[in-house]
Design a protein around this motif. Sequence first.
Motif, PDB file in Angstrom:
ATOM      1  N   ILE A 161      96.366  18.545  20.089  1.00  0.00           N
ATOM      2  CA  ILE A 161      96.826  19.259  18.887  1.00  0.00           C
ATOM      3  C   ILE A 161      98.014  20.189  19.151  1.00  0.00           C
ATOM      4  CG2 ILE A 161      96.152  20.992  17.170  1.00  0.00           C
ATOM      5  CD1 ILE A 161      93.489  19.540  16.929  1.00  0.00           C
ATOM      6  N   PRO A 162      98.017  21.038  20.176  1.00  0.00           N
ATOM      7  CA  PRO A 162      99.188  21.913  20.375  1.00  0.00           C
ATOM      8  C   PRO A 162     100.496  21.136  20.535  1.00  0.00           C
ATOM      9  CG  PRO A 162      97.359  22.683  21.693  1.00  0.00           C
ATOM     10  CD  PRO A 162      96.948  21.350  21.129  1.00  0.00           C
ATOM     11  N   GLU A 163     100.460  20.034  21.277  1.00  0.00           N
ATOM     12  CA  GLU A 163     101.654  19.192  21.435  1.00  0.00           C
ATOM     13  C   GLU A 163     102.083  18.622  20.089  1.00  0.00           C
ATOM     14  OE1 GLU A 163     104.769  16.758  22.362  1.00  0.00           O
ATOM     15  OE2 GLU A 163     103.965  18.420  23.512  1.00  0.00           O
ATOM     16  N   LEU A 164     101.130  18.155  19.325  1.00  0.00           N
ATOM     17  CA  LEU A 164     101.428  17.585  18.015  1.00  0.00           C
ATOM     18  C   LEU A 164     102.073  18.637  17.109  1.00  0.00           C
ATOM     19  CD1 LEU A 164     101.016  15.066  16.129  1.00  0.00           C
ATOM     20  CD2 LEU A 164      98.971  16.247  15.327  1.00  0.00           C
ATOM     21  N   VAL A 165     101.511  19.816  17.063  1.00  0.00           N
ATOM     22  CA  VAL A 165     102.028  20.879  16.195  1.00  0.00           C
ATOM     23  C   VAL A 165     103.446  21.276  16.601  1.00  0.00           C
ATOM     24  CG1 VAL A 165     101.705  23.302  15.523  1.00  0.00           C
ATOM     25  CG2 VAL A 165      99.746  21.738  15.551  1.00  0.00           C
ATOM     26  N   ARG A 166     103.716  21.343  17.903  1.00  0.00           N
ATOM     27  CA  ARG A 166     105.044  21.727  18.395  1.00  0.00           C
ATOM     28  C   ARG A 166     106.122  20.706  18.031  1.00  0.00           C
ATOM     29  NH1 ARG A 166     102.316  23.796  22.858  1.00  0.00           N
ATOM     30  NH2 ARG A 166     102.369  21.819  23.947  1.00  0.00           N
ATOM     31  N   SER A 167     105.788  19.425  18.086  1.00  0.00           N
ATOM     32  CA  SER A 167     106.848  18.415  18.019  1.00  0.00           C
ATOM     33  C   SER A 167     106.795  17.506  16.793  1.00  0.00           C
ATOM     34  CB  SER A 167     106.794  17.549  19.282  1.00  0.00           C
ATOM     35  OG  SER A 167     105.578  16.827  19.315  1.00  0.00           O
ATOM     36  N   PHE A 168     105.831  17.668  15.928  1.00  0.00           N
ATOM     37  CA  PHE A 168     105.689  16.752  14.795  1.00  0.00           C
ATOM     38  C   PHE A 168     106.757  17.033  13.748  1.00  0.00           C
ATOM     39  CE2 PHE A 168     102.934  14.583  11.518  1.00  0.00           C
ATOM     40  CZ  PHE A 168     102.819  13.397  12.211  1.00  0.00           C
ATOM     41  N   ASN A 169     107.443  15.989  13.283  1.00  0.00           N
ATOM     42  CA  ASN A 169     108.524  16.155  12.314  1.00  0.00           C
ATOM     43  C   ASN A 169     108.031  16.296  10.881  1.00  0.00           C
ATOM     44  OD1 ASN A 169     110.647  16.063  14.202  1.00  0.00           O
ATOM     45  ND2 ASN A 169     110.481  13.843  14.279  1.00  0.00           N
ATOM     46  N   THR A 170     106.942  15.639  10.543  1.00  0.00           N
ATOM     47  CA  THR A 170     106.400  15.713   9.194  1.00  0.00           C
ATOM     48  C   THR A 170     105.657  17.039   9.048  1.00  0.00           C
ATOM     49  OG1 THR A 170     106.114  13.306   9.217  1.00  0.00           O
ATOM     50  CG2 THR A 170     104.974  14.528   7.487  1.00  0.00           C
ATOM     51  N   ARG A 171     105.887  17.737   7.942  1.00  0.00           N
ATOM     52  CA  ARG A 171     105.260  19.054   7.749  1.00  0.00           C
ATOM     53  C   ARG A 171     103.743  18.922   7.629  1.00  0.00           C
ATOM     54  NH1 ARG A 171     104.653  22.857   3.089  1.00  0.00           N
ATOM     55  NH2 ARG A 171     104.213  24.823   4.102  1.00  0.00           N
ATOM     56  N   LEU A 172     103.028  19.605   8.519  1.00  0.00           N
ATOM     57  CA  LEU A 172     101.569  19.615   8.523  1.00  0.00           C
ATOM     58  C   LEU A 172     101.044  20.663   7.550  1.00  0.00           C
ATOM     59  CD1 LEU A 172     101.093  19.463  12.387  1.00  0.00           C
ATOM     60  CD2 LEU A 172     100.513  17.640  10.780  1.00  0.00           C
ATOM     61  N   LEU A 173     100.042  20.295   6.754  1.00  0.00           N
ATOM     62  CA  LEU A 173      99.398  21.246   5.851  1.00  0.00           C
ATOM     63  C   LEU A 173      98.062  21.719   6.412  1.00  0.00           C
ATOM     64  CD1 LEU A 173     100.117  19.417   2.474  1.00  0.00           C
ATOM     65  CD2 LEU A 173     101.441  21.259   3.560  1.00  0.00           C
ATOM     66  N   SER A 174      97.353  20.818   7.098  1.00  0.00           N
ATOM     67  CA  SER A 174      96.104  21.200   7.762  1.00  0.00           C
ATOM     68  C   SER A 174      95.822  20.223   8.891  1.00  0.00           C
ATOM     69  CB  SER A 174      94.927  21.222   6.775  1.00  0.00           C
ATOM     70  OG  SER A 174      94.598  19.906   6.377  1.00  0.00           O
ATOM     71  N   ILE A 175      95.009  20.673   9.836  1.00  0.00           N
ATOM     72  CA  ILE A 175      94.645  19.843  10.981  1.00  0.00           C
ATOM     73  C   ILE A 175      93.264  20.262  11.462  1.00  0.00           C
ATOM     74  CG2 ILE A 175      95.752  21.361  12.673  1.00  0.00           C
ATOM     75  CD1 ILE A 175      96.672  18.760  14.116  1.00  0.00           C
ATOM     76  N   SER A 176      92.455  19.283  11.849  1.00  0.00           N
ATOM     77  CA  SER A 176      91.133  19.576  12.402  1.00  0.00           C
ATOM     78  C   SER A 176      90.794  18.538  13.460  1.00  0.00           C
ATOM     79  CB  SER A 176      90.061  19.589  11.298  1.00  0.00           C
ATOM     80  OG  SER A 176      89.916  18.293  10.744  1.00  0.00           O
ATOM     81  N   VAL A 177      89.867  18.898  14.325  1.00  0.00           N
ATOM     82  CA  VAL A 177      89.423  17.989  15.380  1.00  0.00           C
ATOM     83  C   VAL A 177      87.906  18.055  15.464  1.00  0.00           C
ATOM     84  CG1 VAL A 177      89.676  19.701  17.237  1.00  0.00           C
ATOM     85  CG2 VAL A 177      89.746  17.269  17.790  1.00  0.00           C
ATOM     86  N   ARG A 178      87.284  16.898  15.735  1.00  0.00           N
ATOM     87  CA  ARG A 178      85.834  16.869  15.928  1.00  0.00           C
ATOM     88  C   ARG A 178      85.460  15.691  16.815  1.00  0.00           C
ATOM     89  NH1 ARG A 178      83.336  12.846  13.110  1.00  0.00           N
ATOM     90  NH2 ARG A 178      84.436  11.961  11.329  1.00  0.00           N
ATOM     91  N   ARG A 179      84.311  15.846  17.457  1.00  0.00           N
ATOM     92  CA  ARG A 179      83.755  14.748  18.252  1.00  0.00           C
ATOM     93  C   ARG A 179      83.239  13.671  17.304  1.00  0.00           C
ATOM     94  NH1 ARG A 179      83.745  12.639  22.500  1.00  0.00           N
ATOM     95  NH2 ARG A 179      81.554  12.388  22.861  1.00  0.00           N
ATOM     96  N   PRO A 180      83.253  12.428  17.703  1.00  0.00           N
ATOM     97  CA  PRO A 180      82.710  11.371  16.853  1.00  0.00           C
ATOM     98  C   PRO A 180      81.208  11.549  16.634  1.00  0.00           C
ATOM     99  CG  PRO A 180      83.925  10.449  18.706  1.00  0.00           C
ATOM    100  CD  PRO A 180      83.807  11.910  18.948  1.00  0.00           C
ATOM    101  N   THR A 181      80.741  11.072  15.502  1.00  0.00           N
ATOM    102  CA  THR A 181      79.312  11.064  15.191  1.00  0.00           C
ATOM    103  C   THR A 181      78.792   9.646  15.350  1.00  0.00           C
ATOM    104  OG1 THR A 181      79.670  10.553  12.859  1.00  0.00           O
ATOM    105  CG2 THR A 181      79.644  12.911  13.489  1.00  0.00           C
ATOM    106  N   LEU A 182      77.482   9.495  15.254  1.00  0.00           N
ATOM    107  CA  LEU A 182      76.912   8.150  15.286  1.00  0.00           C
ATOM    108  C   LEU A 182      77.326   7.346  14.058  1.00  0.00           C
ATOM    109  CD1 LEU A 182      73.374   8.853  16.769  1.00  0.00           C
ATOM    110  CD2 LEU A 182      75.306   7.724  17.883  1.00  0.00           C
ATOM    111  N   ASP A 183      77.600   8.026  12.942  1.00  0.00           N
ATOM    112  CA  ASP A 183      78.146   7.326  11.772  1.00  0.00           C
ATOM    113  C   ASP A 183      79.499   6.709  12.105  1.00  0.00           C
ATOM    114  OD1 ASP A 183      76.154   7.688   9.698  1.00  0.00           O
ATOM    115  OD2 ASP A 183      76.722   9.796   9.655  1.00  0.00           O
ATOM    116  N   ASP A 184      80.340   7.440  12.843  1.00  0.00           N
ATOM    117  CA  ASP A 184      81.641   6.912  13.264  1.00  0.00           C
ATOM    118  C   ASP A 184      81.464   5.691  14.165  1.00  0.00           C
ATOM    119  OD1 ASP A 184      83.110   9.008  11.956  1.00  0.00           O
ATOM    120  OD2 ASP A 184      82.699  10.311  13.677  1.00  0.00           O
TER     121      ASP A 184
END
Length: 138
Positions: free
Chosen positions: A86-109
């Motif tokens: 995420i920090p790398e993405l936020v620093r270098s991403f060209n498209t304007r980010l409005l929100s970002i989240s991260v989570r571990r996969p679930t058994l549903d995934d």
Amino acid sequence: NLTIFLTTHYMEEAENCDRIAIIDHGSIVALDKPETLKDRVGGDLVSLTTENNDAASVELKERYQLSPEIHDGVVTICVPHGEAFIPELVRSFNTRLLSISVRRPTLDDVFVKLTGRGIRDNASSSLEQMRMMMRGSR
């Protein structure tokens, strides 16, 4: 040594089991510990909302060689060590980010990855099939 078998459509219940078998159309498609199955998803799930999800998707494919999916206005990617990505993405991403989240996969995934559909889709279609059979027997 005591062995207990549990059948459920509720993955939250299955989280507490030592081993899980995922069955699709009567065949076992996976059998392992919950954490090992989650690792099969391929990493953490990072969800983004942006000013332009189509442009973000193209950027994620071209710059990071990822396979983004867009559902309900959210771009989702699977990356190893999402919290470090995420920090790398936020620093270098060209498209304007409005929100970002991260989570571990679930058994549903895991179920979706292995079968191509959600377990709730499967359960509801089975319920609908049962209703149709009941209507036909009247």
